[in-house]
Motif scaffolding. Structure first.
Motif, PDB file in Angstrom:
ATOM      1  N   PHE A 152     -11.709  10.647  -0.244  1.00 20.12           N
ATOM      2  CA  PHE A 152     -10.843  10.248   0.871  1.00 20.12           C
ATOM      3  C   PHE A 152     -11.207  10.955   2.172  1.00 20.12           C
ATOM      4  O   PHE A 152     -10.828  10.486   3.256  1.00 20.12           O
ATOM      5  CB  PHE A 152      -9.376  10.450   0.507  1.00 20.12           C
ATOM      6  CG  PHE A 152      -8.815   9.317  -0.313  1.00 20.12           C
ATOM      7  CD1 PHE A 152      -8.399   8.143   0.295  1.00 20.12           C
ATOM      8  CD2 PHE A 152      -8.751   9.419  -1.686  1.00 20.12           C
ATOM      9  CE1 PHE A 152      -7.911   7.086  -0.457  1.00 20.12           C
ATOM     10  CE2 PHE A 152      -8.258   8.371  -2.452  1.00 20.12           C
ATOM     11  CZ  PHE A 152      -7.841   7.195  -1.833  1.00 20.12           C
ATOM     12  N   ALA A 153     -11.959  12.048   2.087  1.00 22.28           N
ATOM     13  CA  ALA A 153     -12.447  12.685   3.312  1.00 22.28           C
ATOM     14  C   ALA A 153     -13.401  11.771   4.059  1.00 22.28           C
ATOM     15  O   ALA A 153     -13.577  11.895   5.276  1.00 22.28           O
ATOM     16  CB  ALA A 153     -13.140  14.010   2.971  1.00 22.28           C
ATOM     17  N   GLU A 154     -14.031  10.828   3.347  1.00 27.72           N
ATOM     18  CA  GLU A 154     -14.966   9.887   3.970  1.00 27.72           C
ATOM     19  C   GLU A 154     -14.302   8.598   4.437  1.00 27.72           C
ATOM     20  O   GLU A 154     -14.873   7.866   5.239  1.00 27.72           O
ATOM     21  CB  GLU A 154     -16.073   9.516   2.976  1.00 27.72           C
ATOM     22  CG  GLU A 154     -17.082  10.602   2.698  1.00 27.72           C
ATOM     23  CD  GLU A 154     -18.334  10.043   2.044  1.00 27.72           C
ATOM     24  OE1 GLU A 154     -18.796   8.962   2.472  1.00 27.72           O
ATOM     25  OE2 GLU A 154     -18.832  10.669   1.097  1.00 27.72           O
ATOM     26  N   LEU A 155     -13.137   8.277   3.889  1.00 28.18           N
ATOM     27  CA  LEU A 155     -12.557   6.952   4.097  1.00 28.18           C
ATOM     28  C   LEU A 155     -11.577   6.918   5.264  1.00 28.18           C
ATOM     29  O   LEU A 155     -10.982   7.949   5.612  1.00 28.18           O
ATOM     30  CB  LEU A 155     -11.857   6.490   2.810  1.00 28.18           C
ATOM     31  CG  LEU A 155     -12.735   6.446   1.552  1.00 28.18           C
ATOM     32  CD1 LEU A 155     -11.943   5.907   0.367  1.00 28.18           C
ATOM     33  CD2 LEU A 155     -13.982   5.609   1.787  1.00 28.18           C
ATOM     34  N   PRO A 156     -11.351   5.739   5.844  1.00 29.34           N
ATOM     35  CA  PRO A 156     -10.463   5.619   7.000  1.00 29.34           C
ATOM     36  C   PRO A 156      -8.994   5.451   6.612  1.00 29.34           C
ATOM     37  O   PRO A 156      -8.184   4.993   7.426  1.00 29.34           O
ATOM     38  CB  PRO A 156     -10.990   4.352   7.694  1.00 29.34           C
ATOM     39  CG  PRO A 156     -11.479   3.496   6.573  1.00 29.34           C
ATOM     40  CD  PRO A 156     -12.056   4.460   5.558  1.00 29.34           C
ATOM     41  N   VAL A 157      -8.624   5.776   5.383  1.00 25.89           N
ATOM     42  CA  VAL A 157      -7.242   5.630   4.921  1.00 25.89           C
ATOM     43  C   VAL A 157      -6.788   6.947   4.295  1.00 25.89           C
ATOM     44  O   VAL A 157      -7.596   7.757   3.851  1.00 25.89           O
ATOM     45  CB  VAL A 157      -7.118   4.503   3.869  1.00 25.89           C
ATOM     46  CG1 VAL A 157      -7.383   3.138   4.485  1.00 25.89           C
ATOM     47  CG2 VAL A 157      -8.059   4.755   2.686  1.00 25.89           C
ATOM     48  N   ALA A 158      -5.473   7.135   4.271  1.00 21.89           N
ATOM     49  CA  ALA A 158      -4.904   8.315   3.620  1.00 21.89           C
ATOM     50  C   ALA A 158      -4.724   8.026   2.138  1.00 21.89           C
ATOM     51  O   ALA A 158      -4.446   6.886   1.747  1.00 21.89           O
ATOM     52  CB  ALA A 158      -3.562   8.667   4.256  1.00 21.89           C
ATOM     53  N   PRO A 159      -4.886   9.031   1.284  1.00 24.25           N
ATOM     54  CA  PRO A 159      -4.688   8.804  -0.147  1.00 24.25           C
ATOM     55  C   PRO A 159      -3.222   8.540  -0.451  1.00 24.25           C
ATOM     56  O   PRO A 159      -2.341   8.903   0.330  1.00 24.25           O
ATOM     57  CB  PRO A 159      -5.154  10.126  -0.782  1.00 24.25           C
ATOM     58  CG  PRO A 159      -4.961  11.149   0.293  1.00 24.25           C
ATOM     59  CD  PRO A 159      -5.241  10.436   1.581  1.00 24.25           C
ATOM     60  N   ASN A 213      -2.081   1.519  -9.459  1.00 24.67           N
ATOM     61  CA  ASN A 213      -2.141   0.332  -8.613  1.00 24.67           C
ATOM     62  C   ASN A 213      -2.135   0.699  -7.127  1.00 24.67           C
ATOM     63  O   ASN A 213      -2.798   0.056  -6.307  1.00 24.67           O
ATOM     64  CB  ASN A 213      -0.957  -0.582  -8.937  1.00 24.67           C
ATOM     65  CG  ASN A 213      -1.216  -2.022  -8.580  1.00 24.67           C
ATOM     66  OD1 ASN A 213      -1.880  -2.733  -9.309  1.00 24.67           O
ATOM     67  ND2 ASN A 213      -0.702  -2.453  -7.439  1.00 24.67           N
ATOM     68  N   ALA A 214      -1.376   1.754  -6.783  1.00 26.43           N
ATOM     69  CA  ALA A 214      -1.319   2.194  -5.387  1.00 26.43           C
ATOM     70  C   ALA A 214      -2.673   2.717  -4.934  1.00 26.43           C
ATOM     71  O   ALA A 214      -3.106   2.487  -3.797  1.00 26.43           O
ATOM     72  CB  ALA A 214      -0.251   3.269  -5.223  1.00 26.43           C
ATOM     73  N   LEU A 215      -3.363   3.426  -5.832  1.00 30.47           N
ATOM     74  CA  LEU A 215      -4.717   3.893  -5.515  1.00 30.47           C
ATOM     75  C   LEU A 215      -5.651   2.712  -5.297  1.00 30.47           C
ATOM     76  O   LEU A 215      -6.445   2.694  -4.351  1.00 30.47           O
ATOM     77  CB  LEU A 215      -5.226   4.780  -6.645  1.00 30.47           C
ATOM     78  CG  LEU A 215      -6.680   5.248  -6.561  1.00 30.47           C
ATOM     79  CD1 LEU A 215      -6.931   6.055  -5.301  1.00 30.47           C
ATOM     80  CD2 LEU A 215      -7.042   6.067  -7.803  1.00 30.47           C
ATOM     81  N   ALA A 216      -5.541   1.701  -6.157  1.00 25.50           N
ATOM     82  CA  ALA A 216      -6.406   0.523  -6.042  1.00 25.50           C
ATOM     83  C   ALA A 216      -6.181  -0.197  -4.709  1.00 25.50           C
ATOM     84  O   ALA A 216      -7.134  -0.559  -4.012  1.00 25.50           O
ATOM     85  CB  ALA A 216      -6.146  -0.427  -7.204  1.00 25.50           C
ATOM     86  N   GLU A 217      -4.925  -0.414  -4.353  1.00 20.06           N
ATOM     87  CA  GLU A 217      -4.619  -1.122  -3.099  1.00 20.06           C
ATOM     88  C   GLU A 217      -5.096  -0.324  -1.885  1.00 20.06           C
ATOM     89  O   GLU A 217      -5.562  -0.896  -0.897  1.00 20.06           O
ATOM     90  CB  GLU A 217      -3.115  -1.387  -3.001  1.00 20.06           C
ATOM     91  CG  GLU A 217      -2.574  -2.357  -4.050  1.00 20.06           C
ATOM     92  CD  GLU A 217      -3.049  -3.787  -3.845  1.00 20.06           C
ATOM     93  OE1 GLU A 217      -3.653  -4.077  -2.789  1.00 20.06           O
ATOM     94  OE2 GLU A 217      -2.812  -4.621  -4.745  1.00 20.06           O
ATOM     95  N   THR A 218      -4.993   0.997  -1.954  1.00 21.66           N
ATOM     96  CA  THR A 218      -5.456   1.846  -0.848  1.00 21.66           C
ATOM     97  C   THR A 218      -6.969   1.733  -0.669  1.00 21.66           C
ATOM     98  O   THR A 218      -7.478   1.641   0.452  1.00 21.66           O
ATOM     99  CB  THR A 218      -5.057   3.309  -1.101  1.00 21.66           C
ATOM    100  OG1 THR A 218      -3.641   3.406  -1.249  1.00 21.66           O
ATOM    101  CG2 THR A 218      -5.497   4.203   0.048  1.00 21.66           C
ATOM    102  N   LEU A 219      -7.689   1.729  -1.777  1.00 23.73           N
ATOM    103  CA  LEU A 219      -9.148   1.599  -1.702  1.00 23.73           C
ATOM    104  C   LEU A 219      -9.554   0.224  -1.174  1.00 23.73           C
ATOM    105  O   LEU A 219     -10.517   0.104  -0.407  1.00 23.73           O
ATOM    106  CB  LEU A 219      -9.757   1.842  -3.075  1.00 23.73           C
ATOM    107  CG  LEU A 219      -9.672   3.289  -3.591  1.00 23.73           C
ATOM    108  CD1 LEU A 219     -10.050   3.356  -5.068  1.00 23.73           C
ATOM    109  CD2 LEU A 219     -10.573   4.206  -2.765  1.00 23.73           C
ATOM    110  N   ALA A 220      -8.821  -0.827  -1.587  1.00 26.29           N
ATOM    111  CA  ALA A 220      -9.120  -2.174  -1.085  1.00 26.29           C
ATOM    112  C   ALA A 220      -8.898  -2.250   0.429  1.00 26.29           C
ATOM    113  O   ALA A 220      -9.687  -2.863   1.156  1.00 26.29           O
ATOM    114  CB  ALA A 220      -8.241  -3.200  -1.807  1.00 26.29           C
TER     115      ALA A 220
END
Length: 412
Positions: free
Chosen positions: A71-78, A230-237
């Motif tokens: 998540f340090a690389e991604l544009p979303v919060a975990p 499921n919340a992790l999956a939606e965040t990654l999507a």
């Protein structure tokens, strides 16, 4: 459609791969046959509940570990996560309980009470795996590719841990059972029940180092996610889309598409469309579907076909339940691993002797007002559910019989 990388399967692995690639500037397309992402982490929605299909326990969320790195690389919060302490409680056949808690004194005291016949050996085993798992994790933090680097590199890295590093090297080919020799059959059964859930095998089948990592995790490294996996999956999507990648739902993939030279150039969809991938195709399907469907048996090497034919794994029979909040407050934990018998003098049968009860946390109940979602996980033989049935009635009868057995075990 053209892309650089096509990722087949929208489970957590596929989503993570696609999210990182998209953020790094790769033109990536994730293809998922279902109307939602998540794969086997996708919640089951019914009657106002959101049920997790898994055990609701997640590792790798501590500071500096894999999820923080991603998540340090991604544009979303975990998603929101909170530590579970105890990770779970093991309920023994006599209905006594052992909490897998981070409080070492309390945990060791419960071991001595539950296993008086081998109290010191049981405590010594857990102290040993705590030291071993700590050293392995430090080595993995220094070199995440530890399992695949050369033997010389691995030896050099582990010897930095001193005597425990040398012990790890000596025991790298041992099974967990090799280190349980001074313990009783009752204690080994306690360990086996956990390894069956955590590592899909018994102490005779699971490598000692793997067992050490698995058995120490419930005491210090288990977390719950608000909304479940499921919340992790939606965040990654969401991250994939924000980074310019593509997520295509309701898009079943049939097989790899090959060019005239026999090289894979993309994937053919059920709709008749071909998605071309100029750099790579990533499969997040099961090993059976990757070779049996995506690659195709005719293109699968004979050696791998032989391995696939011999692979076996346990299946999961899940009950989704609703629990009153007042009843939930009476429980001593939110996760229970229930051991039904000691299997003395006979082979252990996880399908008949254990189950895991997973209650949604009070801070994320995933149910109607004053209710909490519960998933109860039972082991079952996969092949039993895929044998030939003359009609739907046979399968329904089998399902009803399994349900009654499971319900009886829960109440007992």
């Amino acid at each position: 459609m053209d892309c650089e990388v096509a990722v087949v399967g929208g489970g957590i692995g596929g989503l993570t791969t696609a999210a990182l690639l998209a953020q790094r500037g790769v033109n990536v397309c994730l293809l998922e046959r279902e109307p939602r992402v998540g794969g086997c982490a996708m919640n089951h929605e019914k009657f106002g509940y959101s049920f997790e299909p898994g055990d609701g326990l997640y590792s790798g969320w501590q500071a500096g570990e894999i999820h923080e790195q991603i998540f340090a690389e991604l544009p979303v919060a975990p998603p929101e996560v909170r530590r579970c302490d105890p990770g779970y409680v093991v309920r023994l056949p006599d209905h006594s309980e052992i909490a897998l808690t981070s409080n070492t004194s309390e945990f060791e005291r419960s071991l001595r009470v539950a296993f008086p016949e081998c109290a010191e050996a049981a405590v010594a085993f857990y102290r040993k795996i705590a030291v071993v798992s700590g050293a392995v994790r430090r080595a993995l933090n220094r070199e995440p590719k530890l399992p695949s680097i050369s033997k010389f590199q691995r030896t050099s890295l582990l010897l930095r841990e001193g005597r425990v590093g040398a012990e790890i090297l000596r025991s790298s080919q041992d099974s967990a059972l090799d280190h349980l020799g001074q313990t009783s059959s009752r204690f080994r059964r306690f360990v086996d029940a956990q390894l069956q859930t955590l590592a899909n095998g018994s102490s005779a089948e699971v490598n000692f180092l793997h067992a050490a990592l698995a058995l120490t995790a419930p005491r210090e490294r288990m977390f719950a996610i608000r909304g479940g996996g499921n919340a992790l999956a939606e965040t990654l999507a969401e991250s994939i889309r924000l980074s310019g990648g593509t997520v295509r739902l309701n898009t079943p993939v049939l097989r790899l598409a090959y060019d005239a030279s026999g090289a894979a150039r993309g994937v053919d969809l059920l709709s008749g469309e071909t998605v071309t991938a100029s750099r790579a195709i990533v499969s997040n399907l099961t090993v059976w579907d990757t070779y049996g469907k995506l690659i195709g048996l005719n293109r699968t090497p004979a050696e791998i076909r032989k391995q696939l034919n011999s692979l076996r794994t346990w299946g999961a029979y899940l009950l989704y339940l609703g629990l009153d909040e007042a009843a939930a407050r009476l429980l001593t934990a939110e996760h229970f691993l229930a051991l039904m018998d000691w299997s003395a003098g006979k082979p252990d049968d996880p399908a008949a002797s254990e189950f895991l009860f997973a209650l949604a946390p009070s801070w994320g109940p995933r149910g109607p007002t004053d209710k909490r979602a519960v998933t109860v996980h039972f082991f079952t033989d996969v092949d039993d559910w895929f044998v030939f049935h003359r009609d739907e009635t046979e399968l329904e009868e089998r399902d009803q019989g399994m349900l009654e057995k499971c319900w009886t075990r829960i109440h007992s």
